[in-house]
Scaffold this motif. Structure first.
Motif, mmCIF file in Angstrom:
data_model
loop_
_atom_site.group_PDB
_atom_site.id
_atom_site.type_symbol
_atom_site.label_atom_id
_atom_site.label_comp_id
_atom_site.label_asym_id
_atom_site.label_seq_id
_atom_site.Cartn_x
_atom_site.Cartn_y
_atom_site.Cartn_z
ATOM 1 N N ASN A 153 0.751 -1.183 0.131
ATOM 2 C CA ASN A 153 -0.015 -0.002 0.054
ATOM 3 C C ASN A 153 0.890 1.259 0.045
ATOM 4 O OD1 ASN A 153 -1.199 -2.147 2.088
ATOM 5 N ND2 ASN A 153 -2.714 -1.399 0.857
ATOM 6 N N TYR A 154 0.529 2.263 -0.771
ATOM 7 C CA TYR A 154 0.954 3.720 -0.543
ATOM 8 C C TYR A 154 0.137 4.455 -0.816
ATOM 9 C CZ TYR A 154 3.662 4.090 -5.009
ATOM 10 O OH TYR A 154 3.919 3.957 -6.244
ATOM 11 N N PRO A 155 0.245 6.088 -0.248
ATOM 12 C CA PRO A 155 -0.544 6.886 -0.686
ATOM 13 C C PRO A 155 -0.545 7.680 -1.937
ATOM 14 C CG PRO A 155 0.895 7.715 0.930
ATOM 15 C CD PRO A 155 1.155 6.522 0.706
ATOM 16 N N LEU A 156 -1.611 8.208 -2.477
ATOM 17 C CA LEU A 156 -1.457 9.034 -3.634
ATOM 18 C C LEU A 156 -2.381 10.196 -3.263
ATOM 19 C CD1 LEU A 156 -2.334 6.768 -6.988
ATOM 20 C CD2 LEU A 156 -0.169 7.493 -5.875
ATOM 21 N N TRP A 157 -2.382 11.086 -3.920
ATOM 22 C CA TRP A 157 -2.963 12.642 -3.698
ATOM 23 C C TRP A 157 -3.960 12.837 -4.939
ATOM 24 C CZ3 TRP A 157 1.544 11.382 -1.206
ATOM 25 C CH2 TRP A 157 1.666 11.698 0.209
ATOM 26 N N LEU A 179 -1.397 -1.769 -4.348
ATOM 27 C CA LEU A 179 -0.819 -2.182 -5.637
ATOM 28 C C LEU A 179 -0.964 -3.599 -5.695
ATOM 29 C CD1 LEU A 179 0.848 0.585 -4.432
ATOM 30 C CD2 LEU A 179 2.485 -0.325 -5.950
ATOM 31 N N GLY A 192 -5.906 17.970 -3.589
ATOM 32 C CA GLY A 192 -5.124 17.918 -2.327
ATOM 33 C C GLY A 192 -5.337 16.858 -1.201
ATOM 34 N N LYS A 248 -5.486 13.060 0.325
ATOM 35 C CA LYS A 248 -4.723 12.033 0.414
ATOM 36 C C LYS A 248 -5.755 10.686 0.254
ATOM 37 C CE LYS A 248 -1.922 9.780 3.636
ATOM 38 N NZ LYS A 248 -1.045 9.675 5.002
ATOM 39 N N TRP A 258 -3.154 0.334 -9.274
ATOM 40 C CA TRP A 258 -3.212 1.045 -7.935
ATOM 41 C C TRP A 258 -4.588 1.165 -7.891
ATOM 42 C CZ3 TRP A 258 1.158 1.840 -10.562
ATOM 43 C CH2 TRP A 258 2.364 2.010 -9.883
ATOM 44 N N HIS A 293 -3.267 13.428 -8.761
ATOM 45 C CA HIS A 293 -2.223 14.274 -9.058
ATOM 46 C C HIS A 293 -0.993 13.460 -9.273
ATOM 47 C CE1 HIS A 293 1.181 16.812 -7.716
ATOM 48 N NE2 HIS A 293 0.802 17.646 -8.211
ATOM 49 N N ARG A 308 -4.538 3.883 -11.240
ATOM 50 C CA ARG A 308 -3.294 3.996 -11.845
ATOM 51 C C ARG A 308 -3.068 2.915 -12.322
ATOM 52 N NH1 ARG A 308 1.750 6.587 -8.664
ATOM 53 N NH2 ARG A 308 3.447 6.012 -10.187
ATOM 54 N N GLN A 356 -5.171 6.383 0.419
ATOM 55 C CA GLN A 356 -4.453 5.008 0.286
ATOM 56 C C GLN A 356 -4.996 4.289 -0.907
ATOM 57 O OE1 GLN A 356 -2.262 4.373 2.430
ATOM 58 N NE2 GLN A 356 -2.486 6.151 3.905
#
Lengths: 304, 358
Positions: B104-108, B119, B112, B114, B295, B346, B286, B116
């Motif tokens: 897992n990781y964050p995207l924005w 993948l 603006g 955030k 994602w 973003h 994504r 979670q």
């Protein structure tokens, strides 16, 4: 002959112990304690050199968030690679400087609810944690006699600018005790001017020892072996001292397994730094150029 | 007199015949588990085969040759002209993918915020076999349905090519019968007959598009035998105030009188996790075409990092596919952009987010 035989295993053991300790200290990505480095400077180890003199390994203090979480439950090489690529992409857009716990920073962030749509906050970094894109840091300041803490995410794209006002380290790797300290220790003017260090100088360590307010405290500071607090003994009762002795864990610094679980192995680290070293180095160089340009242009604008 | 009576009885008895015997049984017969015909045990006991080094090298060579052949194999889809492909309509069902959860990781978002993400990596997926609906008999049916009753066929998809010497001969046979190397994971997908694909077609992450919704089926984390607080979220009992030995226990499990028994379905301690669960309506934010990574929004995908999961087009009526997706699948292409992003996300290489004054 028998004497030699008797002696040699002990020697081997000592040598092995020495190597292991060196390696562990070398690998830990926890902030370096000031005293240790001083000791090393005074007494360079005789005879044998440290085994790993890879210069890229120094980056683990400057960019700790590039090292992944050591917990094997969450590790995956591809994910870490993609995450690092994203981090570098973000770093190419905004200049994220080198800073440590104890450094005074000014952060400008885009805020839809603020007047002028930006918000600037100045404060001392009391904590730095998380790895990868989750990395975050906390700033603390006292404004109008009210302590304020703001937690920022390092790779948040709403961050417009991070400026280091005073680059320095403190004696501890977390400064939560400032919450219970007298307010003058974390009061910083909003319009503070940045202090520029001469090039190539090591990061200075601020050895100031803060004074705590009388109890009640938010945490049991006396049990945490803090170096940056001067008057902790004044506020303790006999009961607290006895309990502190009972709660001590002096064996933990010898726990090799615990150290190993907290750190990323040397092979992985060389791979990671080899991957990001060039780009980070380029960014550093370009930043230096930019700062030089700034110093040249600044007087001109004043004259005009 | 007595003898005549006895005679009468004997004649009567001799006339009695058992016409038919009805034995009263329980009418319910649970469906017998018949594994699907493509199911074969996979694990093999690895023994030292006393093979000389020369022979071992030879086996390695053969294996490498076969692997090279398969990787060099061109997708069967590339020969088909685009005009020949069938049209998609909302009732058709496409094949799914086998993916691995890699973290897992964050995207924005562009506003603006955030978010979670999880993948999912699509690892080396190939179509193994297609079984048309006429020949397809699902495993758990008590009475086999009449031929031609099924609307959907069955597509076998495998992921991650493995060394054939590490699995059983029977398992290898499924693959060698269609000229493929064995795969570590094998899964079946129900597909419409017009969405069928020839054997050996590689499947990529571009099978799905950014902004589409997925159903994800995977096994949840195995937590072992757990108490009632962790398994069902019970509150437990107070830590103090005279409570003894019942801090994490369930308390009462039933009433008296008529209901003086434990009712079926009562929540009790027991094994938790390691069950198949489907999370429906997960959005794709994504796609990386080089590493075949998706994602997906949210962290609720079952299983730990490194677990396998199956991806389908969603069945939720409001999130179903509206426009035709790549059908039957996305053909292999060289000149794809490296990454696709949802329009709300973003990009990290874009300048920082600023808000306009109004």
């Amino acid at each position: 002959m028998s004497l030699v035989m008797r002696k040699s295993p002990i020697e081997y053991f000592n040598a092995a112990k020495w190597i292991i300790r060196r390696e562990c200290r070398y690998l830990s990505n926890l902030p370096e304690v000031a005293e240790n480095s001083e000791v090393v400077e005074d007494k360079p180890p005789k005879g044998r050199k440290p085994r790993f003199l890879n210069p890229t390994l120094q980056y683990r203090h400057v960019y700790p968030e590039f090292l992944p979480d050591p917990n094997p439950k969450f590790r995956n090489s591809l994910r870490e690679k993609l995450e690092r690529a994203d981090m570098l992409k973000r770093r190419s857009q905004v200049d994220i400087p080198e800073f440590y716990v104890g450094t005074i920073l000014a952060v400008t962030i885009a805020d839809p609810h603020a007047q002028g749509k930006t918000n600037k906050f100045v404060g001392i970094c009391i904590e730095r944690k998380g790895c990868g894109l989750r990395a975050e840091f906390t700033l603390r300041n006292v404004i109008d006699h009210q302590g304020i803490e703001v937690r920022y995410e390092l790779y948040d794209p709403t961050i417009q600018n991070i400026q280091v006002l005073r680059l320095e380290k403190r004696l501890d790797d977390k400064l939560f005790y400032l919450r219970d300290a007298l307010p003058e220790y974390c009061t910083f003017p909003i319009d503070m001017d940045p202090e520029i260090l001469p090039e190539g100088s090591p990061v200075p360590v601020n050895t100031v020892q803060v004074k705590l307010k009388p109890r009640p405290w938010l945490e049991r500071w006396e049990r945490q072996e803090l170096k940056g607090v001067s008057n902790i003994e004044e506020h303790l009762k006999e009961k607290d001292r006895v309990r502190r002795e009972l709660r001590k864990t002096p064996w933990e610094k010898f726990d090799l397994m615990k150290d190993y679980r907290k750190t990323i192995p040397i092979e992985d680290q060389t791979e990671i730094w080899g991957e990001v070293y060039n780009q980070l180095q380029q960014m550093r160089v370009s930043r230096k150029k930019m700062s030089k340009q700034r110093t040249f242009t600044a007087p001109k604008t004043q004259l005009g | 007199m007595a003898s005549s009576n006895l005679k009468l009885l004997c004649t009567l008895l001799s006339r009695i015949r058992v016409e038919n015997v009805t034995i009263k049984r329980n009418l319910y017969q649970p469906p017998k588990y018949r594994p699907p015909h493509w199911y074969m045990p996979k694990e093999r006991v690895l023994t030292d085969d006393m093979v000389t080094q020369d022979n071992r090298d030879f086996i390695d060579e053969v294996r490498q040759d076969k692997l090279n052949l398969q990787t060099a194999m061109e997708s069967p889809l590339s020969k088909i002209e685009p005009q020949e492909t069938v049209q998609w309509n909302p009732t058709t069902r496409r094949v799914g993918l086998i993916a691995r959860k890699i973290g897992n990781y964050p995207l924005w978002t562009k506003s603006g915020k955030k978010v979670q993400t999880t993948l999912l990596q699509v690892v080396d997926n190939h179509v193994i076999k297609y079984i048309p609906p006429e020949e397809y008999t699902p495993a758990k049916d008590y009475k086999p349905k009449k031929v031609g009753k099924y609307r959907l066929g069955c597509m076998l998809v495998g992921s991650e090519t493995i060394d054939p010497t590490t699995v059983t001969k029977d398992y290898c046979g499924i693959f060698s019968s269609v000229g493929m190397l064995p795969k570590r994971h094998l899964c079946r997908f129900h597909v419409s007959p017009n969405a069928q694909l020839p054997t050996g077609t590689p499947l990529f992450a571009t099978h799905f598009r950014v902004g589409d919704y997925l159903d994800i089926r995977a096994k949840t984390i195995d937590r072992g035998f757990q108490g009632v607080m962790k398994r069902w979220g019970f509150k437990g009992m107070p830590a103090s105030h005279g409570v003894t030995k019942t801090h994490r226990r369930p308390g009462n499990i039933g009433a008296g009188g008529e209901k003086a028994r434990v009712w079926p379905g009562t929540k009790m301690p027991g094994h938790m996790g390691n069950r198949w669960r489907i999370l429906r309506g997960v959005k794709i934010l994504r796609i990386n075409t080089k590493h075949n990574v998706l994602w997906t929004l949210g962290v609720g995908i079952p299983g730990e990092t490194g677990a396998m999961c199956y991806l389908f087009d969603t069945v939720l009526p409001l999130k179903k596919l509206q426009t035709p997706p790549p059908f039957p699948t996305h053909p292999p292409a060289e000149d794809l952009p490296l990454e696709y992003y949802d329009e709300s996300i973003h990009l990290f290489e874009q300048p920082s987010i600023t808000f306009e004054e109004t």
